[in-house]
Structure formats: structure tokens, C-alpha cells
Scaffold this active site. Sequence first.
Site, PDB file in Angstrom:
ATOM      1  N   LYS A  47      22.226  -1.392  21.446  1.00 49.32           N
ATOM      2  CA  LYS A  47      20.889  -0.809  21.396  1.00 49.32           C
ATOM      3  C   LYS A  47      19.836  -1.880  21.105  1.00 49.32           C
ATOM      4  O   LYS A  47      20.123  -2.942  20.541  1.00 49.32           O
ATOM      5  CB  LYS A  47      20.839   0.301  20.335  1.00 49.32           C
ATOM      6  N   ARG A  60      30.907   5.279  19.678  1.00 48.79           N
ATOM      7  CA  ARG A  60      30.697   5.289  21.134  1.00 48.79           C
ATOM      8  C   ARG A  60      30.285   3.883  21.548  1.00 48.79           C
ATOM      9  O   ARG A  60      29.230   3.389  21.109  1.00 48.79           O
ATOM     10  CB  ARG A  60      29.628   6.320  21.497  1.00 48.79           C
TER      11      ARG A  60
END
Length: 290
Positions: free
Chosen positions: A226, A269
Site C-alpha cells: 500500500k 492478504r
Amino acid sequence: MKPYTMAWNGRRLDMTSRTLIMGILNVTPDSFSDGGLWRETDKAVAHGLEMVSQGADIIDIGGESTRPFSDPVSVQEEIDRVVPVIERLNKEVSVPISIDTMKAAAAEAAVKAGASIINDVSAFNMDPQMAETAAKAGVPVILMHMAGTPKTMQEAPQYKDVVAEVRDYLGNAVEKAVEAGISRDLVIVDPGIGFGKTVLHNLLLIKHLDALDALNVPVLLGPSRKSFIRKILTDNLLPGTEEPSMEDIETGTQAVLASPAAAGVHIVRVHDVPRARTTMLLANAIAQAE
């Protein structure tokens, strides 16, 4: 964090002794990290098989990018992208396949094709039919916190207390799912790292992830690659060094995952399954040492 075991339709997720790994399989042209790499069905299936061989416990397949400022795609385009991959993988792997979608029709088509988990980043808020669809399917659901929509979520995210607000949002989402007929034993929550959060918001949520333990359902964390990781690395470059590479960002991802894994987060994840498996093995071993 509390241990959980989830069982449904002959399948089982044991989250009592280790953190499970969900491998990301984006069959999109525009996902933020790997857009286009697995768009072709043959390549997507091969990558899914590879992740399972590397230790993935779940394969999460998405046909619509939810990166910041992304535009939605039609439900038919999403179905056309994911269903052929799900059908083929379902014949070749024993691990559960998750469908990453906000659309009830796409979720229904994916479940018919062999998906056995529904991962909705909108927590059933984008499609009013999703809760009913998931309840009829009788499969686990992942409910994520997102402020706004992918198109708007990063414009100016603000919270008075991000940890409390995300916890309360997810608590309400769990109750709505149960009211819709979904068993509480089949609900997983996700704080939505990077979905309508600043760097500080993301860090606080990860630091205080144990606040979600009060919801009495398993917790999934998805910080993989991210932008907050790139931002922190970029802000701390040594003199004369270049911008962070993907290798640096992946190393940062593993650093971010280590503490939650040691604290007992149930599922992570990730894009890089082998590295995550190494991180989970060591972090879980530290947590279990007596």
C-alpha cells in the site's frame, strides 16, 4: 487475539494456531500493484496454482480495481474477467477461492463457478442485494471498512478517533450481516488499510488492531504494497539514494505484517506469498514461545 475455526460446505479454515495467507490474484488491467500481469486467463490460473504451491491458504480473485481514484466497471465485464479463472482454479486447487467484489450479481456468478468466500470491500454498502446473496450462498463473508468509494476515499479522509470509528463501523456491519441471515460464525472483518485513510490512520489501525478483537469475529489485514509504505520509505531516504523500489516496498510490507502476525491476526492478504509465509512462520513462532 482470539482463535477461530470456520467450517462451511465441507470446507474449513483453522485460525487457531497460525496466521493464514490469502494470495491476491487481480485479473484487471489497472490494479495499483500488478495491474495487467494476470489479465489473461491462462496466466491468472498459472499464478493461482503457483501461490497455492507456495503456501497460500486462500486465493482472492478480483475483477475490478479498487485502487484510489479508480473507476468502476460493469457487472458483466467483472463477471467475464473472474468466472473463467474461478472455474478452472476450482478444479485444480483444494484451498477456498474468494471473490473480491462489491456487486451481488458478480458474487453470485463467482459462487456458482466455485468461489466459496465473498470479500466485499464496501461491507455490503454498495449493492443492497449483496447481503441477501451472501446469505443464500451460505459462504463466509469478509466485511471491510472504506470511507466513501474507491473514486473518492483518498480525497481528504478525516476521523476523530480512527480506531474507534473503524471498530464501530465494522461492528455495525457484522450485526447487519447477521440480521440478513448470515451466520456470525461465517463473518470476517477487515479494517481497510489504505481505503480512505492517511498514513497516520493506517499506522494507528495496525498498531491497535487488537481493538477489533471485541467484535468476536476473525480479523483480516491487507497492507500489502500500500502507498503508505512507499510514503514512509520516501520520507526517510538516505542522502544520494533513489526512490523506493518494489523490492523495498515488499520488504516494508513484511515489516508491517510481522507485528500483527505476532499479535495473532487471523488472515493476511498479500501479493508475495513466499515472503509472507516466512514472516508468518517466524512471527507466529515468537508469539507461541513459552
